[in-house]
Design an enzyme around this catalytic site. Structure first.
Site, PDB file in Angstrom:
ATOM      1  CG  ASP A 180     -16.317  54.040  26.844  1.00  0.00           C
ATOM      2  OD1 ASP A 180     -16.488  55.268  26.973  1.00  0.00           O
ATOM      3  OD2 ASP A 180     -16.522  53.236  27.775  1.00  0.00           O
ATOM      4  CB  THR A 214     -11.779  69.301  27.295  1.00  0.00           C
ATOM      5  OG1 THR A 214     -12.498  68.259  26.615  1.00  0.00           O
ATOM      6  CG2 THR A 214     -11.232  70.277  26.278  1.00  0.00           C
ATOM      7  CB  ALA A 215     -10.996  64.293  30.008  1.00  0.00           C
ATOM      8  NE  ARG A 216     -11.852  65.106  36.560  1.00  0.00           N
ATOM      9  CZ  ARG A 216     -12.860  65.907  36.242  1.00  0.00           C
ATOM     10  NH1 ARG A 216     -12.704  66.799  35.260  1.00  0.00           N
ATOM     11  NH2 ARG A 216     -14.010  65.838  36.883  1.00  0.00           N
ATOM     12  CG  HIS A 224      -9.862  72.413  35.065  1.00  0.00           C
ATOM     13  ND1 HIS A 224      -9.251  71.496  35.886  1.00  0.00           N
ATOM     14  CD2 HIS A 224     -11.042  71.847  34.700  1.00  0.00           C
ATOM     15  CE1 HIS A 224     -10.028  70.421  36.016  1.00  0.00           C
ATOM     16  NE2 HIS A 224     -11.116  70.627  35.311  1.00  0.00           N
ATOM     17  CG  ASP A 259     -10.047  73.312  29.901  1.00  0.00           C
ATOM     18  OD1 ASP A 259      -9.721  74.509  30.017  1.00  0.00           O
ATOM     19  OD2 ASP A 259     -11.031  72.813  30.492  1.00  0.00           O
ATOM     20  N   GLY A 312     -13.572  74.071  31.062  1.00  0.00           N
ATOM     21  CA  GLY A 312     -14.502  73.331  30.222  1.00  0.00           C
ATOM     22  C   GLY A 312     -15.959  73.551  30.556  1.00  0.00           C
ATOM     23  CB  ILE A 344     -18.377  64.813  27.400  1.00  0.00           C
ATOM     24  CG1 ILE A 344     -19.028  65.524  28.581  1.00  0.00           C
ATOM     25  CG2 ILE A 344     -17.479  65.780  26.624  1.00  0.00           C
ATOM     26  CD1 ILE A 344     -18.052  66.012  29.632  1.00  0.00           C
ATOM     27  CD  GLU A 386      -5.965  71.862  36.546  1.00  0.00           C
ATOM     28  OE1 GLU A 386      -6.841  72.280  37.332  1.00  0.00           O
ATOM     29  OE2 GLU A 386      -6.235  71.209  35.518  1.00  0.00           O
TER      30      GLU A 386
END
Length: 312
Positions: free
Chosen positions: A176, A232-234, A280, A258, A282, A157, A263
């Protein structure tokens, strides 16, 4: 009767050939009755009902205790990329095969990320809100072409996001933990350097206890004044309380999330006009969702056949 448990909050069973094949083989298909992310006790209770041999999983916690409630469980097929919600060691000990769908959600998540960036830069959500409040106010924005985008997590991604923003002319720096080769004009750097250089920081990495609040008060302080952040990951990668403070004091100009630590989200960011919040979603693009659900069901069927739990 052998059972397949589908725990994702939504799933198109009628349009899924592999799931229909399992049903024709005499297997019972049981769906998430809550239509939301399950808690550990809830998923454990559902696994314990009947002879559960396989599951198509969402992001609910699949712990050793939950797996133990389904002694016949042989396959966990994640409908998505991340496997951090699955206790992989416990699955290995119990002889449970674990699959995921690494490619299917890539474009959907990357395009939502791009959309959120553009909305923050051009203040689309704020402008819409102002009109609905009865005011006509033009809002000055900025162009993506003039931004440096910092991508934290340079997997499938992250690399796709790099391609999209570079098409607009943006510069890309990336961080990374793995030694991922550079792509195009993206260059790898430390997280500290990325935070200090980027106009927009976007997160695309898995969650673990080690990465909890990876972006906290200290890291937000290292970002440029007026910078933007997107997740938009976790949920849990960003300290949401620290983020709300950074928006309130004007250090950051905006944020788009997101995913959230808890949640459905009901926290303080709801009160920040500079924040864009989405539920959430995505991977919730029609084409991506169809591909992801089909691959997850195919993986489950193949895994059950390979381990001998069912006969094809």
């Amino acid at each position: 009767m052998k059972k397949i448990l589908v725990t994702t909050s939504s799933f198109d069973a009628d349009g899924n050939p592999a799931l229909q094949e399992m049903r024709s083989m005499g297997m019972e298909i049981v769906f998430n009755p809550f239509r939301r992310r399950l808690t550990e006790p809830e998923v454990g209770a559902l696994l314990a009902e009947g002879d559960t041999v396989g599951m198509i999983a969402g992001v609910e916690p699949l712990t050793a205790a939950a797996m133990a409630r389904a002694p016949s469980l042989r396959v966990i097929s994640r409908c998505g990329i991340g496997l951090e919600s699955v206790d992989l060691e416990a699955a290995k000990v119990r002889g449970i095969s674990v699959f995921n769908t690494p490619q299917a959600p890539v474009d959907a998540v990357a395009e939502l990320t791009l959309g959120l960036m553009l909305s923050l830069l051009r203040r689309v959500s704020q402008a819409d809100r102002v009109i609905r409040e009865g005011r006509w106010q033009q809002m000055m924005g900025t162009l993506l072409a003039f931004q440096t985008v910092g991508i934290v997590g340079f997997g499938r991604i992250g690399r796709r996001v790099a391609e999209l923003v570079q098409a607009f002319g943006a510069r890309v720096v990336a961080n990374d933990l793995a030694a991922v080769p550079t792509t195009g004009n993206a260059c790898l750097c430390s997280l500290e350097e990325l935070l200090s250089r980027a106009d927009i920081v976007t997160l695309h990495m898995p969650y673990s206890e080690a990465s909890k609040h990876l972006i906290g008060e200290a890291q937000l302080a290292k970002m440029k004044r007026g910078a933007l952040i997107v997740n938009t990951a976790r949920g849990g990668l960003i300290d949401e309380v620290a983020l709300e403070s950074a928006l309130a004091n004007g250090h950051l100009a905006g944020a788009a999330l997101d995913t959230f630590e808890i949640e459905p989200y009901k926290g303080p960011l709801i009160g920040r006009p500079e924040a864009i919040l989405t539920a959430h979603m995505g991977s919730y693009a029609k084409e991506s969702r169809i591909q992801m659900e089909r691959e997850a069901a195919e993986n489950a069927l193949r895994g059950l056949v390979e381990c001998g739990a069912v006969s094809h």
